[in-house]
Design a protein around this motif. Structure first.
Motif, PDB file in Angstrom:
ATOM      1  N   THR A   1     -10.876   8.250  -4.948  1.00  0.00           N
ATOM      2  CA  THR A   1      -9.748   8.183  -5.880  1.00  0.00           C
ATOM      3  C   THR A   1      -8.435   8.018  -5.118  1.00  0.00           C
ATOM      4  OG1 THR A   1     -10.910   9.515  -7.519  1.00  0.00           O
ATOM      5  CG2 THR A   1      -8.506   9.404  -7.706  1.00  0.00           C
ATOM      6  N   VAL A   2      -8.264   8.772  -4.034  1.00  0.00           N
ATOM      7  CA  VAL A   2      -7.023   8.660  -3.260  1.00  0.00           C
ATOM      8  C   VAL A   2      -6.928   7.293  -2.592  1.00  0.00           C
ATOM      9  CG1 VAL A   2      -5.727   9.598  -1.299  1.00  0.00           C
ATOM     10  CG2 VAL A   2      -6.713  11.139  -3.013  1.00  0.00           C
ATOM     11  N   ARG A   3      -8.035   6.769  -2.085  1.00  0.00           N
ATOM     12  CA  ARG A   3      -8.020   5.405  -1.527  1.00  0.00           C
ATOM     13  C   ARG A   3      -7.552   4.402  -2.589  1.00  0.00           C
ATOM     14  NH1 ARG A   3     -12.886   6.862   0.773  1.00  0.00           N
ATOM     15  NH2 ARG A   3     -12.676   7.211   3.004  1.00  0.00           N
ATOM     16  N   GLN A   4      -8.083   4.543  -3.797  1.00  0.00           N
ATOM     17  CA  GLN A   4      -7.711   3.649  -4.886  1.00  0.00           C
ATOM     18  C   GLN A   4      -6.219   3.804  -5.232  1.00  0.00           C
ATOM     19  OE1 GLN A   4      -9.517   4.543  -8.668  1.00  0.00           O
ATOM     20  NE2 GLN A   4      -9.114   2.503  -9.473  1.00  0.00           N
ATOM     21  N   LEU A   5      -5.735   5.044  -5.326  1.00  0.00           N
ATOM     22  CA  LEU A   5      -4.319   5.274  -5.619  1.00  0.00           C
ATOM     23  C   LEU A   5      -3.426   4.670  -4.538  1.00  0.00           C
ATOM     24  CD1 LEU A   5      -4.454   8.997  -6.838  1.00  0.00           C
ATOM     25  CD2 LEU A   5      -3.883   6.986  -8.237  1.00  0.00           C
ATOM     26  N   LYS A   6      -3.830   4.821  -3.282  1.00  0.00           N
ATOM     27  CA  LYS A   6      -3.032   4.286  -2.174  1.00  0.00           C
ATOM     28  C   LYS A   6      -2.987   2.759  -2.199  1.00  0.00           C
ATOM     29  CE  LYS A   6      -3.012   6.018   1.885  1.00  0.00           C
ATOM     30  NZ  LYS A   6      -3.230   6.555   3.207  1.00  0.00           N
TER      31      LYS A   6
ATOM     32  N   LEU B   1      -6.772   9.887   5.372  1.00  0.00           N
ATOM     33  CA  LEU B   1      -6.003   9.351   4.254  1.00  0.00           C
ATOM     34  C   LEU B   1      -4.567   9.850   4.172  1.00  0.00           C
ATOM     35  CD1 LEU B   1      -8.833   9.427   1.570  1.00  0.00           C
ATOM     36  CD2 LEU B   1      -7.802   7.408   2.632  1.00  0.00           C
ATOM     37  N   VAL B   2      -4.200  10.816   4.995  1.00  0.00           N
ATOM     38  CA  VAL B   2      -2.831  11.349   4.964  1.00  0.00           C
ATOM     39  C   VAL B   2      -1.985  10.573   5.974  1.00  0.00           C
ATOM     40  CG1 VAL B   2      -1.368  13.372   5.286  1.00  0.00           C
ATOM     41  CG2 VAL B   2      -3.658  13.638   4.297  1.00  0.00           C
TER      42      VAL B   2
ATOM     43  N   MET C   1       0.843  -1.187   0.000  1.00  0.00           N
ATOM     44  CA  MET C   1       0.000   0.000   0.000  1.00  0.00           C
ATOM     45  C   MET C   1       0.887   1.250   0.000  1.00  0.00           C
ATOM     46  SD  MET C   1      -3.275   0.692   2.226  1.00  0.00           S
ATOM     47  CE  MET C   1      -3.841   2.266   2.712  1.00  0.00           C
ATOM     48  N   ARG C   2       0.566   2.182  -0.871  1.00  0.00           N
ATOM     49  CA  ARG C   2       1.346   3.405  -0.963  1.00  0.00           C
ATOM     50  C   ARG C   2       0.941   4.370   0.150  1.00  0.00           C
ATOM     51  NH1 ARG C   2       1.563   5.492  -7.058  1.00  0.00           N
ATOM     52  NH2 ARG C   2      -0.690   5.378  -7.049  1.00  0.00           N
ATOM     53  N   LYS C   3       1.888   5.193   0.540  1.00  0.00           N
ATOM     54  CA  LYS C   3       1.657   6.213   1.564  1.00  0.00           C
ATOM     55  C   LYS C   3       1.408   7.554   0.903  1.00  0.00           C
ATOM     56  CE  LYS C   3       2.970   3.586   5.101  1.00  0.00           C
ATOM     57  NZ  LYS C   3       2.078   3.109   6.076  1.00  0.00           N
ATOM     58  N   LEU C   4       0.592   8.383   1.578  1.00  0.00           N
ATOM     59  CA  LEU C   4       0.338   9.743   1.119  1.00  0.00           C
ATOM     60  C   LEU C   4       1.028  10.723   2.048  1.00  0.00           C
ATOM     61  CD1 LEU C   4      -1.000  11.932  -0.611  1.00  0.00           C
ATOM     62  CD2 LEU C   4      -3.054  11.675   0.811  1.00  0.00           C
TER      63      LEU C   4
ATOM     64  N   GLY D   1       3.440   0.678  -6.065  1.00  0.00           N
ATOM     65  CA  GLY D   1       4.219   1.747  -6.676  1.00  0.00           C
ATOM     66  C   GLY D   1       4.770   2.703  -5.653  1.00  0.00           C
ATOM     67  N   PRO D   2       5.406   3.750  -6.147  1.00  0.00           N
ATOM     68  CA  PRO D   2       6.006   4.734  -5.242  1.00  0.00           C
ATOM     69  C   PRO D   2       4.925   5.538  -4.528  1.00  0.00           C
ATOM     70  CG  PRO D   2       6.169   5.481  -7.509  1.00  0.00           C
ATOM     71  CD  PRO D   2       5.605   4.094  -7.548  1.00  0.00           C
ATOM     72  N   GLY D   3       5.335   6.259  -3.498  1.00  0.00           N
ATOM     73  CA  GLY D   3       4.403   7.039  -2.694  1.00  0.00           C
ATOM     74  C   GLY D   3       3.723   8.157  -3.450  1.00  0.00           C
ATOM     75  N   LEU D   4       2.774   8.771  -2.761  1.00  0.00           N
ATOM     76  CA  LEU D   4       2.006   9.889  -3.290  1.00  0.00           C
ATOM     77  C   LEU D   4       2.382  11.131  -2.507  1.00  0.00           C
ATOM     78  CD1 LEU D   4      -1.378   7.973  -3.190  1.00  0.00           C
ATOM     79  CD2 LEU D   4      -0.037   8.444  -5.260  1.00  0.00           C
ATOM     80  N   VAL D   5       2.571  12.246  -3.188  1.00  0.00           N
ATOM     81  CA  VAL D   5       2.942  13.501  -2.534  1.00  0.00           C
ATOM     82  C   VAL D   5       1.936  14.574  -2.938  1.00  0.00           C
ATOM     83  CG1 VAL D   5       4.714  15.265  -2.226  1.00  0.00           C
ATOM     84  CG2 VAL D   5       5.387  12.869  -2.565  1.00  0.00           C
ATOM     85  N   LEU D   6       1.263  15.125  -1.937  1.00  0.00           N
ATOM     86  CA  LEU D   6       0.315  16.208  -2.155  1.00  0.00           C
ATOM     87  C   LEU D   6       1.006  17.502  -1.754  1.00  0.00           C
ATOM     88  CD1 LEU D   6      -2.511  17.376  -2.722  1.00  0.00           C
ATOM     89  CD2 LEU D   6      -3.143  16.728  -0.395  1.00  0.00           C
ATOM     90  N   MET D   7       1.108  18.420  -2.701  1.00  0.00           N
ATOM     91  CA  MET D   7       1.798  19.685  -2.451  1.00  0.00           C
ATOM     92  C   MET D   7       0.792  20.824  -2.474  1.00  0.00           C
ATOM     93  SD  MET D   7       5.024  18.915  -4.927  1.00  0.00           S
ATOM     94  CE  MET D   7       5.986  20.325  -4.438  1.00  0.00           C
TER      95      MET D   7
END
Length: 186
Positions: free
Chosen positions: A107-112, A136-137, A1-4, A116-122
């Protein structure tokens, strides 16, 4: 599971943008800070944005000025996979960007859940607050800038239920910036 991970710069009084939406105060230009930003940009990950931050980023990073002033960061920003959440944009024209118009949390739940590599919200305060409310963060990296704006937009505007965070790391810079890394408490 990817991290946000959320990465945001804030003023000492807690604003991510001034009352007019300006964030230019957050850009310190010294060698130590540029090296830190470049090393952060050299990692992998998919970038997430709200509309306002996306438009700011898309208007700068693909330019010759960005490539000249911060070549490593510009290359990474332009090549990375990006997702922009917006109900009002008709299209996302920045290279490698997907536009999502509905179901932010889903959508973010699905992406997580994907490999793959992590997710970065800027930036993207309204997106941060919505995702925070859904738990979700996974991590917040907050750059505290040594100035007071007096008013503006906060990262957690509209959050209805508070939550605790646990300090993971602190890094100080000679320009006065301090990077605080937090994960959810408990």
């Amino acid at each position: 599971m990817r991290k946000l991970l959320v990465f945001n710069q804030v003023s000492l009084d807690g604003y991510i943008a001034d009352a007019g939406g300006d964030m230019s105060w957050a850009h310190k230009d010294d060698a130590e800070w540029r090296e830190y930003v470049a090393s952060n940009a050299s990692g992998e990950g998919e970038l997430l944005f709200g509309r306002v931050t996306y438009e700011q980023m898309a208007s700068f990073w693909p330019t010759p000025m960005a490539a000249q002033s911060m070549p490593v960061v510009a290359k990474r920003m332009n090549e990375a996979r990006k997702v922009v959440f917006s109900r009002t944009l008709d299209q996302a024209t920045w290279h490698n960007t997907q536009l999502i118009k509905t179901d932010l949390a889903g959508t973010v739940r699905q992406l997580k859940s994907q490999a793959g590599p992590g997710l970065v919200l800027m930036g993207s305060g309204s997106v941060v607050s919505q995702l925070a409310q859904h738990g979700l963060v996974d991590e917040y990296q907050v750059v505290v800038n040594p100035l007071v704006l007096g008013s503006g937009k906060t990262m957690f505007e509209g959050v209805k239920k508070g939550f605790g965070l646990q300090l993971k790391d602190v890094r100080r810079f000679q320009n006065g910036n301090v990077v605080l890394s937090y994960s959810l408490a408990g």
